[in-house]
Design an enzyme around this catalytic site. Sequence first.
Site, PDB file in Angstrom:
ATOM      1  N   CYS A   1      45.462 -57.183 -52.227  1.00  0.00           N
ATOM      2  CA  CYS A   1      46.335 -58.310 -51.860  1.00  0.00           C
ATOM      3  C   CYS A   1      47.462 -57.872 -50.940  1.00  0.00           C
ATOM      4  O   CYS A   1      48.641 -57.970 -51.294  1.00  0.00           O
ATOM      5  CB  CYS A   1      46.898 -58.952 -53.114  1.00  0.00           C
ATOM      6  SG  CYS A   1      45.699 -60.035 -53.845  1.00  0.00           S
TER       7      CYS A   1
ATOM      8  N   GLY B   1      47.983 -28.239 -42.256  1.00  0.00           N
ATOM      9  CA  GLY B   1      47.376 -29.113 -43.251  1.00  0.00           C
ATOM     10  C   GLY B   1      46.156 -29.772 -42.630  1.00  0.00           C
ATOM     11  O   GLY B   1      45.014 -29.414 -42.913  1.00  0.00           O
TER      12      GLY B   1
ATOM     13  N   TYR C   1      50.776 -45.273 -40.697  1.00  0.00           N
ATOM     14  CA  TYR C   1      51.086 -44.506 -39.472  1.00  0.00           C
ATOM     15  C   TYR C   1      50.448 -45.099 -38.222  1.00  0.00           C
ATOM     16  O   TYR C   1      50.430 -44.443 -37.175  1.00  0.00           O
ATOM     17  CB  TYR C   1      50.537 -43.075 -39.589  1.00  0.00           C
ATOM     18  CG  TYR C   1      51.064 -42.261 -40.739  1.00  0.00           C
ATOM     19  CD1 TYR C   1      52.416 -41.964 -40.850  1.00  0.00           C
ATOM     20  CD2 TYR C   1      50.196 -41.736 -41.690  1.00  0.00           C
ATOM     21  CE1 TYR C   1      52.892 -41.185 -41.889  1.00  0.00           C
ATOM     22  CE2 TYR C   1      50.659 -40.949 -42.740  1.00  0.00           C
ATOM     23  CZ  TYR C   1      52.005 -40.690 -42.829  1.00  0.00           C
ATOM     24  OH  TYR C   1      52.474 -39.905 -43.862  1.00  0.00           O
TER      25      TYR C   1
ATOM     26  N   TYR D   1      45.458 -36.236 -46.188  1.00  0.00           N
ATOM     27  CA  TYR D   1      46.316 -37.383 -46.499  1.00  0.00           C
ATOM     28  C   TYR D   1      45.492 -38.657 -46.721  1.00  0.00           C
ATOM     29  O   TYR D   1      45.945 -39.754 -46.410  1.00  0.00           O
ATOM     30  CB  TYR D   1      47.378 -37.596 -45.401  1.00  0.00           C
ATOM     31  CG  TYR D   1      48.079 -36.318 -45.009  1.00  0.00           C
ATOM     32  CD1 TYR D   1      48.999 -35.721 -45.865  1.00  0.00           C
ATOM     33  CD2 TYR D   1      47.782 -35.660 -43.812  1.00  0.00           C
ATOM     34  CE1 TYR D   1      49.616 -34.524 -45.528  1.00  0.00           C
ATOM     35  CE2 TYR D   1      48.396 -34.460 -43.465  1.00  0.00           C
ATOM     36  CZ  TYR D   1      49.307 -33.901 -44.331  1.00  0.00           C
ATOM     37  OH  TYR D   1      49.908 -32.713 -43.996  1.00  0.00           O
TER      38      TYR D   1
HETATM   39  N1  PLP Z   1      54.635 -28.112 -43.298  1.00  0.00           N
HETATM   40  C1  PLP Z   1      55.509 -29.086 -43.623  1.00  0.00           C
HETATM   41  C2  PLP Z   1      56.879 -28.683 -44.026  1.00  0.00           C
HETATM   42  C3  PLP Z   1      55.132 -30.435 -43.586  1.00  0.00           C
HETATM   43  O1  PLP Z   1      56.005 -31.383 -43.911  1.00  0.00           O
HETATM   44  C4  PLP Z   1      53.806 -30.760 -43.209  1.00  0.00           C
HETATM   45  C5  PLP Z   1      53.346 -32.158 -43.166  1.00  0.00           C
HETATM   46  O2  PLP Z   1      53.954 -33.087 -43.585  1.00  0.00           O
HETATM   47  C6  PLP Z   1      52.914 -29.724 -42.890  1.00  0.00           C
HETATM   48  C7  PLP Z   1      53.370 -28.409 -42.939  1.00  0.00           C
HETATM   49  C8  PLP Z   1      51.495 -29.983 -42.497  1.00  0.00           C
HETATM   50  O3  PLP Z   1      51.408 -30.758 -41.359  1.00  0.00           O
HETATM   51  P1  PLP Z   1      49.969 -31.006 -40.719  1.00  0.00           P
HETATM   52  O4  PLP Z   1      49.110 -31.594 -41.762  1.00  0.00           O
HETATM   53  O5  PLP Z   1      50.221 -31.958 -39.598  1.00  0.00           O
HETATM   54  O6  PLP Z   1      49.479 -29.675 -40.237  1.00  0.00           O
END
Ligand code: PLP
Length: 402
Positions: free
Chosen positions: A332, A265, A306, A360
């Site tokens: 707030c 991700g 985080y 994110y």
């Molecule tokens: N795969 C799963 C099952 C996840 O829960 C996540 C992130 O929450 C990812 C992949 C992607 O993680 P990242 O953005 O750190 O690569």
Amino acid sequence: MQSLFTDAFFKDLVLQYGTPLYVYSGDKIALQYKHLQESFDPKTTRFFYACKALTNQHILQLIRDLGCGVDCSSINEAYMAVRAGFTPERILYTSNGIAFDEIEAAVELGIHINIDSLSNLEKMGAKYGHDYPVGIRLRPNIMAGGNLKISTGHEQSKFGIPLEQIDEILQIVHRHNMHIRGLHIHTGSEIKDVKVFMEGATRLLELIDHFPELSCMDLGGGFKVAYRPDESGTNILQLAEETRLMQEAMSKRAGRPIEIWFEPGKYLVSECGYLITRVNVIKENGSTVFAGIDSGFNHLIRPMFYDAYHHIRNISQPNAPKKKYTITGNICETDQFATDRLLPEINEGDLLVFFNAGAYGYEMSSSYNARFRPAQVLHYRGDTRLISRRETLDDLMHLQIL
Ligand code: PLP
């Protein structure tokens, strides 16, 4: 940290679309994917973009056109992927804590499914038996990732079926003659050390003999990218080489080819994105100087949720003498983006740009305090376009029954 865009480009966008504003570089996403493609063996390794990081249709379509698959964490993400033109074969649904009807809906779509509880595995077996191949999400009991909040494979984690329940898994699989096509782990986010991926993979390797129809091992996402100026990310070339060796070992043990799947991700979209904000107020408070911006955890929650670090650049006065500022939002809550951060002098009206806002960022945003979600802009192959507009009061009200 080097920005992908010039200050002048950001300022032009602000004139056109206002602040706060999310801006993404599609070229950077393409570059990241290219690096994966060139580093790993495409015949034995597949990538599924973890789209929870950023789900805008334009981003999904861009990633589809690159040839990458997509990993979804809800049935609605799967529907969005279908709408973006991904074929079922390229969609993976890695569930956690869901009701069985979402799995039934995923079967309807014909997509790959990873199941993460014994109860859903039982229901899957009872309903589909051998007819619908599935993957099983395991909890490998490994502590991994940047910090506990983004670690998902450890012994206290809710994610996946604990490895020590392998006997129960096998009983269900055998009772229903299930076709188990893959085993899955995702141990956390921002994993720099390649050994951690291989530690997880080794636990899966040890289970191969139990699953005679296995064709892939899914090692999840979690590749680290640099968030701080002095940081480096996961060594992709080293990960690719270790993956190659692991893939060979798994295939040898299984007596047939085993593909390796990954679900990045952040690696694909974190560095491509920026959040441009404007400073509303400067407030002196003893030794602390607050710079209050027109945003908050309603737009970028990662620093508060985080304890994440996001690099900040004052594009209005990048060369001014530096002072310490505590950057706060306008909602707030105690929504602090940075504490006593050394930045070029900030005046009210200045533009502050947050780096690594692609993953994110917008996706975890809300309309808390009835503040509008920002607009989003994508720059790709020389073309700049609005990919979602700023929210309006009507948007905030449209679900309310008046
Ligand atoms: N795969 C799963 C099952 C996840 O829960 C996540 C992130 O929450 C990812 C992949 C992607 O993680 P990242 O953005 O750190 O690569």
